[in-house]
Design an enzyme around this catalytic site. Structure first.
Site, mmCIF file in Angstrom:
data_model
loop_
_atom_site.group_PDB
_atom_site.id
_atom_site.type_symbol
_atom_site.label_atom_id
_atom_site.label_comp_id
_atom_site.label_asym_id
_atom_site.label_seq_id
_atom_site.Cartn_x
_atom_site.Cartn_y
_atom_site.Cartn_z
ATOM 1 N N GLU A 62 -0.789 -5.893 -3.990
ATOM 2 C CA GLU A 62 -0.829 -6.448 -2.632
ATOM 3 C C GLU A 62 -2.222 -6.423 -1.989
ATOM 4 O O GLU A 62 -2.421 -5.820 -0.923
ATOM 5 C CB GLU A 62 0.179 -5.703 -1.762
ATOM 6 N N ASN B 141 -0.570 -7.854 -8.612
ATOM 7 C CA ASN B 141 0.819 -7.948 -8.169
ATOM 8 C C ASN B 141 0.853 -8.202 -6.667
ATOM 9 O O ASN B 141 0.215 -7.482 -5.910
ATOM 10 C CB ASN B 141 1.510 -6.609 -8.493
ATOM 11 N N HIS C 29 10.846 -9.784 -3.304
ATOM 12 C CA HIS C 29 11.813 -9.015 -2.490
ATOM 13 C C HIS C 29 12.440 -9.974 -1.481
ATOM 14 O O HIS C 29 11.748 -10.481 -0.594
ATOM 15 C CB HIS C 29 11.102 -7.882 -1.732
ATOM 16 N N GLU D 23 9.605 -7.502 -8.812
ATOM 17 C CA GLU D 23 10.334 -6.529 -7.972
ATOM 18 C C GLU D 23 11.542 -7.170 -7.288
ATOM 19 O O GLU D 23 11.852 -6.891 -6.146
ATOM 20 C CB GLU D 23 9.384 -5.908 -6.936
ATOM 21 N N ASP E 64 14.835 -8.130 -5.654
ATOM 22 C CA ASP E 64 16.085 -7.563 -5.113
ATOM 23 C C ASP E 64 16.503 -8.445 -3.942
ATOM 24 O O ASP E 64 15.676 -9.107 -3.323
ATOM 25 C CB ASP E 64 15.950 -6.080 -4.715
HETATM 26 O O1 G3I Z 1 6.552 11.951 -3.418
HETATM 27 C C1 G3I Z 1 6.880 12.292 -2.070
HETATM 28 C C2 G3I Z 1 7.463 13.693 -2.038
HETATM 29 O O2 G3I Z 1 6.457 14.607 -2.410
HETATM 30 C C3 G3I Z 1 7.990 13.974 -0.637
HETATM 31 O O3 G3I Z 1 8.606 15.230 -0.624
HETATM 32 C C4 G3I Z 1 9.001 12.901 -0.247
HETATM 33 C C5 G3I Z 1 9.612 13.121 1.100
HETATM 34 O O4 G3I Z 1 8.813 12.552 2.101
HETATM 35 O O5 G3I Z 1 8.341 11.614 -0.234
HETATM 36 C C6 G3I Z 1 7.905 11.291 -1.548
HETATM 37 O O6 G3I Z 1 7.253 10.031 -1.484
HETATM 38 C C7 G3I Z 1 8.132 8.905 -1.380
HETATM 39 C C8 G3I Z 1 7.837 7.970 -2.556
HETATM 40 O O7 G3I Z 1 8.589 6.740 -2.432
HETATM 41 C C9 G3I Z 1 8.175 8.625 -3.908
HETATM 42 O O8 G3I Z 1 9.530 8.917 -3.963
HETATM 43 C C10 G3I Z 1 7.805 8.178 -0.067
HETATM 44 O O9 G3I Z 1 8.224 8.990 1.008
HETATM 45 C C11 G3I Z 1 8.537 6.829 -0.024
HETATM 46 O O10 G3I Z 1 8.123 6.089 1.127
HETATM 47 C C12 G3I Z 1 8.171 6.018 -1.253
HETATM 48 O O11 G3I Z 1 8.884 4.804 -1.196
HETATM 49 C C13 G3I Z 1 8.431 3.847 -2.152
HETATM 50 C C14 G3I Z 1 7.833 2.633 -1.413
HETATM 51 O O12 G3I Z 1 7.339 1.714 -2.405
HETATM 52 C C15 G3I Z 1 6.768 2.974 -0.421
HETATM 53 O O13 G3I Z 1 5.632 3.309 -0.979
HETATM 54 C C16 G3I Z 1 9.647 3.323 -2.923
HETATM 55 O O14 G3I Z 1 10.246 4.364 -3.684
HETATM 56 C C17 G3I Z 1 9.229 2.181 -3.856
HETATM 57 O O15 G3I Z 1 10.372 1.545 -4.423
HETATM 58 C C18 G3I Z 1 8.447 1.118 -3.092
HETATM 59 O O16 G3I Z 1 7.989 0.155 -4.016
HETATM 60 C C19 G3I Z 1 7.069 -0.817 -3.485
HETATM 61 C C20 G3I Z 1 6.153 -1.229 -4.632
HETATM 62 O O17 G3I Z 1 5.472 -0.087 -5.119
HETATM 63 C C21 G3I Z 1 5.189 -2.318 -4.193
HETATM 64 N N1 G3I Z 1 5.923 -3.462 -3.653
HETATM 65 C C22 G3I Z 1 6.799 -3.118 -2.531
HETATM 66 C C23 G3I Z 1 7.823 -2.067 -2.969
HETATM 67 C C24 G3I Z 1 8.730 -1.736 -1.824
HETATM 68 O O18 G3I Z 1 8.012 -1.135 -0.785
#
Ligand code: G3I
Length: 381
Positions: A169, A219, A257, A292, A294
């Protein structure tokens, strides 16, 4: 037309007959029928030559293992390879989760897309801003940090990771430029504001040097993947500039998405408009993957049969990929509906369960599963 069969009735019949086939019969099936009935997406991938994947969490749970083994031939790391997950401090990189994921994917013979080396908007290195604020020359320091991260991470998995999402992005969340300042929706693109667009080329060149055989992707999150849409055209122009500068970019990921609502192109858009856009990227000399996908089910609640309407969206995207020769893969962003990021994401958790994927919460195939199979089987090898 006598006895008009509705799409939903046809899809329901297809899904039922698929479920009715004993696994052994399906497994022995030499070729999938055009409908895909009785075939797993893994078999559809083999027959169509299009990789079919799912996002894989760091934990690689037992259910994910069974779902993936039965349904996909590719995976994308959902979070494990992001800078914030690997480097909690400027001095450390933790490879434990990525080593586990790479080893597992290889053991299962699954093509791995490692997502993503650089993403300014979320899960960027948490210490990066402070590091640059104290650097004498922030631009030189950032160039060094990017080169170090890319060289170290890509080099460690040389020959083991087929595709890297080098940059995720890069463009502004809406519109055609870059996030050049902080807004409530997105932080500024610190890579761009410090180094200009050149950060993209530097990252790709470092990645190519670290693993000459890996395929390198950019991406992007497009709300309307269509020739004529400002952000889509900006991506075409960016890729053209990179190719003209001989930057080693091999492919472009279109995230797909379908989360904005029925105004989003993934709902009304035709297969033809998406195919036309993929073809336009292909003409620039890059491969394209849907990375990605969905489709938020609650946004289709007003439809007579929301699950059939959801399946029709998946079908349109899969058909476009099958018809556009540059398209080499289609990945959905999770395996079971219970896996989806949408149910915990602040802007979409209100409509949970969003049920946006191909397998329901129990791992059973939905109409959308059958629709992706039929769409991809339009590819004549
Ligand atoms: O790793 C931390 C952990 O240490 C902590 O305890 C926990 C509680 O706050 O958070 C964990 O991080 C989370 C991370 O996923 C890993 O699980 C973040 O809060 C959470 O916001 C993050 O969400 C991810 C999101 O990107 C935001 O970055 C989603 O799982 C993931 O599916 C999503 O994927 C993105 C792609 O990478 C790029 N395109 C958009 C897509 C959707 O946002």
């Amino acid at each position: 037309m006598a006895g008009r069969v509705t799409t939903s009735a046809l899809l329901a019949a297809l899904a039922l007959s698929a479920a009715a086939l004993p696994a052994s019969a399906a497994a022995k099936q030499k070729r999938c029928p055009a409908s895909g009935v009785g075939c797993s997406l893994k078999q559809v991938a083999a027959q169509s030559g299009i990789f079919v994947g799912a996002a894989l969490s760091n934990k690689i749970s037992a259910t994910e293992k069974s779902d993936i083994a039965a349904n996909f031939n590719a995976v994308t790391s959902e979070n494990a390879f992001k800078w914030s997950e690997m480097s909690k401090t400027a001095a450390t990189t933790d490879f434990a989760a990525t080593d586990r994921m790479v080893a597992w994917a290889r053991a299962k013979k699954l093509r791995l897309r490692a997502h993503t080396l650089l993403w300014h908007r979320l899960q960027n290195a948490p210490w990066l801003k402070a590091e640059l604020a104290t650097a004498g020359d922030p631009a030189t320091r950032l160039r060094q940090l990017i080169a170090e991260r890319v060289t170290k991470v890509v080099g460690r998995y040389r020959g083991k990771v087929e595709i890297w999402d080098v940059i995720n992005e890069p463009l502004a969340i809406f519109g055609a430029g870059y996030d050049s300042e902080e807004t409530p929706l997105t932080p500024k693109n610190i890579f761009y504001t410090t180094l200009g667009e050149g950060y993209i080329a530097s990252a790709f060149r470092s990645a190519r040097k670290a693993d000459p055989k890996a395929r390198l992707f950019l991406n992007e999150l497009l709300w309307d993947a269509r020739v004529g849409d400002p952000k889509s055209d900006a991506l075409l122009a960016l890729v053209a500039r990179l190719k003209k500068a001989r930057v080693p970019i091999d492919g472009v990921g279109i995230q797909a998405h379908a989360m904005l609502g029925t105004s989003s192109p993934w709902f009304p858009s035709t297969t033809a408009s998406l195919k036309r856009y993929i073809d336009a990227l292909g003409r620039l000399g890059v491969k394209v993957e849907i990375t990605e996908l969905d489709v938020r089910l609650p946004l289709l609640a007003d439809q007579p049969d929301p699950l059939a309407a959801q399946a029709a969206v998946f079908r349109r995207v899969a058909s476009a990929c099958a018809q556009a020769r540059a398209c080499t893969g289609l990945t959905v962003w999770g395996q079971r509906d219970s896996d989806s990021w949408l149910d915990s994401y602040s802007l979409t958790s209100a409509t949970a369960p969003n049920s946006p994927l191909l397998l329901d919460r129990e791992g059973k195939r939905k109409l959308a599963y059958q629709a992706v199979a039929a769409g991809l089987l339009e590819r004549r090898r």
